[in-house]
Design a protein around this motif. Sequence first.
Motif, PDB file in Angstrom:
ATOM      1  N   VAL A   1      69.400 -48.703 -47.794  1.00 34.97           N
ATOM      2  CA  VAL A   1      68.945 -49.099 -49.138  1.00 34.97           C
ATOM      3  C   VAL A   1      68.227 -48.896 -49.948  1.00 34.97           C
ATOM      4  O   VAL A   1      68.011 -48.258 -50.870  1.00 34.97           O
TER       5      VAL A   1
ATOM      6  N   ALA B   1      69.140 -45.659 -51.175  1.00 35.89           N
ATOM      7  CA  ALA B   1      70.087 -45.155 -52.006  1.00 35.89           C
ATOM      8  C   ALA B   1      69.317 -45.660 -53.679  1.00 35.89           C
ATOM      9  O   ALA B   1      69.701 -44.905 -54.113  1.00 35.89           O
TER      10      ALA B   1
ATOM     11  N   SER C   1      71.988 -50.497 -57.259  1.00 40.78           N
ATOM     12  CA  SER C   1      71.219 -50.206 -56.203  1.00 40.78           C
ATOM     13  C   SER C   1      69.800 -50.803 -55.745  1.00 40.78           C
ATOM     14  O   SER C   1      69.484 -50.549 -54.986  1.00 40.78           O
TER      15      SER C   1
ATOM     16  N   SER D   1      67.601 -53.631 -53.519  1.00 39.23           N
ATOM     17  CA  SER D   1      66.795 -53.363 -52.703  1.00 39.23           C
ATOM     18  C   SER D   1      66.021 -54.076 -53.207  1.00 39.23           C
ATOM     19  O   SER D   1      65.242 -55.068 -52.707  1.00 39.23           O
TER      20      SER D   1
END
Length: 302
Positions: free
Chosen positions: A13, A16, A211, A215
Amino acid sequence: FVYVLCSSCMPIVNKAAMKVLPRVYAVTAMQTASAAVLLLMIRHANFVDFPNPTPAKVWDWTGVLVAWTVPIVLNMKAIQLLSVETVMMFRSLTIVIVAAGDFVLLKNKVTTRSIISCLMISLGGLVYASNDLNFHLEGYIIGTLYSLSMVVNSLYIKYCFNKHHEMNSWEKGFLNNLLSTPAVVALSCFYENFRTLSVDMKSLSLGGIVSLALSCLMGFGISMSGTKCRDVLSATSFDVLGSCTKYLTLALSTMILRAKNSVLSIVGICIALSGTVLYSPAGDMLCRSFGPRQSLRAVGDG
């Protein structure tokens, strides 16, 4: 289970998130700030309870702040420079040193099985790293610093947790995230031209926003579940648990990021995974089945 899930998915994650917003410190600050805000919201809803920090407690927690924040920042930087797999292998190399410190400094019991397990996990990491397909000198330097910082992180934070039994996991997690946010924001201002952050944020696509949000959610999950695990496990057991999650990360990375692994890399992963199994209660059962009848308990088990 929550810690294993979050720790396994977090590197992917973060990878990304770093692609859509390549600012190590800014992304880290978002994660810590959102975790602190979420904790306040949960407390306001009366789901959990913890006191507001006092100046004396904040001062006493400064060492934990440094030990907790530095590995996060180095990890984010390493992820920016290296493959997810390589960062995970650097993480596994800390275990033997942590186990030695756990025995010498924290006076925890060490058994033959736990020593062999830790050596196998670290050996697996060395075998994997020796054939890394994505060598990057600066990244390896950062990775080494990350490993060393994790040794200090594991031992010092466990020492402080043992010292402050009156604090629950929610209070410890809140202090970690609250106090680390200004420090990481300062790093972002110094190194990343913080003034242009708003421009970069406005240019994010919907996928980029998702994203970053994911996160932050993962950051909250790993922060709180990790804090709880630190409360109940020894420094070595927590380090082994953290290493165990990395092998699931390797599998996810292979499937999602299409990472390439050589035969030697796979052998290294298998060695480390075998060491993790040996350390676990399953390893204790195997020792009982094939060795002496007495239990060879690992550091921090039960």
